[in-house]
Design a protein around this motif. Sequence first.
Motif, short mmCIF file in Angstrom:
data_model
loop_
_atom_site.label_atom_id
_atom_site.label_comp_id
_atom_site.label_asym_id
_atom_site.label_seq_id
_atom_site.Cartn_x
_atom_site.Cartn_y
_atom_site.Cartn_z
N ILE A 361 35.51 53.42 39.65
CA ILE A 361 36.76 52.75 40.01
C ILE A 361 37.50 52.34 38.73
O ILE A 361 36.88 51.80 37.81
CB ILE A 361 36.47 51.49 40.86
CG1 ILE A 361 35.82 51.89 42.19
CG2 ILE A 361 37.74 50.68 41.11
CD1 ILE A 361 35.26 50.72 42.97
N PRO A 362 38.81 52.58 38.66
CA PRO A 362 39.59 52.08 37.52
C PRO A 362 39.77 50.57 37.65
O PRO A 362 40.83 50.07 38.04
CB PRO A 362 40.91 52.84 37.64
CG PRO A 362 41.04 53.15 39.09
CD PRO A 362 39.64 53.36 39.59
N ILE A 363 38.72 49.85 37.34
CA ILE A 363 38.64 48.42 37.66
C ILE A 363 39.78 47.61 37.04
O ILE A 363 40.39 46.75 37.70
CB ILE A 363 37.27 47.85 37.22
CG1 ILE A 363 36.16 48.47 38.09
CG2 ILE A 363 37.25 46.32 37.33
CD1 ILE A 363 34.76 48.09 37.66
N ARG A 364 40.09 47.88 35.80
CA ARG A 364 41.13 47.09 35.12
C ARG A 364 42.48 47.22 35.84
O ARG A 364 43.18 46.22 36.05
CB ARG A 364 41.24 47.50 33.66
CG ARG A 364 40.03 47.10 32.82
CD ARG A 364 40.05 47.70 31.44
NE ARG A 364 39.75 49.13 31.48
CZ ARG A 364 39.67 49.90 30.40
NH1 ARG A 364 39.88 49.37 29.19
NH2 ARG A 364 39.39 51.18 30.50
N GLU A 365 42.81 48.41 36.22
CA GLU A 365 44.07 48.65 36.93
C GLU A 365 44.06 48.00 38.29
O GLU A 365 45.04 47.35 38.71
CB GLU A 365 44.28 50.16 37.07
CG GLU A 365 45.47 50.56 37.91
CD GLU A 365 45.49 52.06 38.21
OE1 GLU A 365 46.07 52.43 39.25
OE2 GLU A 365 44.92 52.84 37.42
N LYS A 366 42.95 48.14 39.02
CA LYS A 366 42.86 47.60 40.37
C LYS A 366 42.81 46.08 40.39
O LYS A 366 43.26 45.44 41.34
CB LYS A 366 41.63 48.18 41.08
CG LYS A 366 41.74 49.67 41.41
CD LYS A 366 42.91 49.93 42.36
CE LYS A 366 43.02 51.41 42.72
NZ LYS A 366 44.18 51.67 43.61
N LEU A 367 42.26 45.47 39.33
CA LEU A 367 42.25 44.01 39.25
C LEU A 367 43.67 43.46 39.16
O LEU A 367 43.99 42.43 39.76
CB LEU A 367 41.43 43.54 38.05
CG LEU A 367 39.91 43.51 38.22
CD1 LEU A 367 39.25 43.13 36.91
CD2 LEU A 367 39.48 42.54 39.32
N LYS A 368 44.54 44.15 38.42
CA LYS A 368 45.93 43.71 38.32
C LYS A 368 46.60 43.78 39.69
O LYS A 368 47.32 42.86 40.09
CB LYS A 368 46.68 44.60 37.33
CG LYS A 368 46.30 44.39 35.88
CD LYS A 368 47.12 45.31 34.98
CE LYS A 368 46.74 45.14 33.52
NZ LYS A 368 47.52 46.05 32.64
N GLU A 369 46.34 44.88 40.42
CA GLU A 369 46.90 45.04 41.76
C GLU A 369 46.40 43.92 42.68
O GLU A 369 47.17 43.32 43.43
CB GLU A 369 46.48 46.38 42.37
CG GLU A 369 47.14 47.59 41.78
CD GLU A 369 46.67 48.85 42.48
OE1 GLU A 369 46.13 48.75 43.61
OE2 GLU A 369 46.84 49.94 41.91
N ALA A 370 45.10 43.67 42.62
CA ALA A 370 44.49 42.68 43.50
C ALA A 370 45.05 41.29 43.24
O ALA A 370 45.39 40.56 44.17
CB ALA A 370 42.97 42.69 43.33
N ASP A 371 45.15 40.92 41.97
CA ASP A 371 45.62 39.58 41.63
C ASP A 371 47.06 39.38 42.09
O ASP A 371 47.41 38.31 42.61
CB ASP A 371 45.51 39.36 40.13
CG ASP A 371 45.67 37.89 39.76
OD1 ASP A 371 45.02 37.04 40.41
OD2 ASP A 371 46.44 37.59 38.84
N LYS A 372 47.89 40.39 41.91
CA LYS A 372 49.29 40.30 42.33
C LYS A 372 49.40 40.12 43.83
O LYS A 372 50.22 39.34 44.32
CB LYS A 372 50.04 41.55 41.89
CG LYS A 372 51.53 41.51 42.20
CD LYS A 372 52.22 42.76 41.68
CE LYS A 372 53.72 42.73 41.99
NZ LYS A 372 54.41 43.96 41.50
#
Length: 398
Positions: A361-372
């Motif tokens: 999983i592209p975790i860093r990218e998905k974390l930004k999406e999740a937080d937003k």
Amino acid sequence: MKYRKDKNGNELSILGYGCMRFTKKGSSIDIDKTEKEIMKAFEMGVNYYDTAYIYPGSEAALGEIVERNGIRDKINIATKLPQYLIGNGKGLDKYFSEELSRLRTDHVDYYLMHHLTDVAMWEKLKNVGILDWIAEKKKSGRIRNIGFSYHGNTENFIKILNDYDWDFCQIQYNYLDEVTQAGVSGLKAAAEKGIPVVIMEPLRGGKLVNMLPEKAKKLIKQNEKGWSPAEWAFRWLYNQPEVTVVLSGMNSMEMVQENCKTASEADAGSFTDEDFKLLEGVKEAIREKEKVGCTGCRYCMPCPKGVDIPGAFACYNTMFTESKREGRFQYAQTVGLTKEPAFPSQCVQCGKCEMHCPQEIPIREKLKEADKALRPLRYKIGIGVARKYMLRKGKKKK
């Protein structure tokens, strides 16, 4: 009705009556309807009834029904200390005495520290004298068993579990929450210490019945066993010997009868390979709506900056498998209220998590999406206020 034993050898019905969702008549509990349902459950063998200080009218209704029917010495009452309202040692007796009065009893069989999400909340209670208070109440017989209910991550659950000689604990657990919150790791850790585990939200507030995708409903309907969605969820839990009691917020006679029937038939270790396969199909159908293919394996953890990666992804996915509101609420509860912040915004893009992710999983990218998605402005403000109130209140020593 099947029974499993607590730490002292007492037999508890594997189905417990959750008293949070009593039927309302106007703004009050419908006592007549609720009494019929509670007494039917009692007649069918249910001997564990769970309520809490903050469930509106619940303690008083339960107390009235139990007293009127003369069954107090035949059942176990569980209720909870509203630890989030405690500012000093005086509050302990204040709330407990009020609960005894509402319940019309002189003792509580199973008493819980309500809604712990972090070790800090337990430490706060220790600072206002909870250990001496518990010892005194147990010695006097006013509290028979002491435990805690939990809504945080696995690591904090195990820390709290190991910090005191608990008689029991209560966790949210179901076939979708197998690797979130306390999870199966927490369940097994408690069992290894001989601590009974009471399960809440076995149906995710009814969502594993009412909000299943059509594909999942079809799989269940076509299965030759003829079990309902609720029965599949309960039997999955009862299959695990580490589970002691499963709570159900029953508010219809049909629910009482179906759940009691299931609890009279289900045994630990009875699930077949085909049964597990069916539920995997159901989970797969649910997860087709997910935004991140996180399995909760936690290989990405610990994050050097304290981000709860699987916790954030689980809540983000809930926004799409259930509702935005539910996902954000779970996030505020399980990630937002830990002593040390665990928000995705703390990520410094080091990439260590991605090196260990089996799902790539592209975790860093998905974390930004999740937080937003999980923390729009009003939620950021709300979580900030809740953190200040729940995590800082009560720092004064007794």
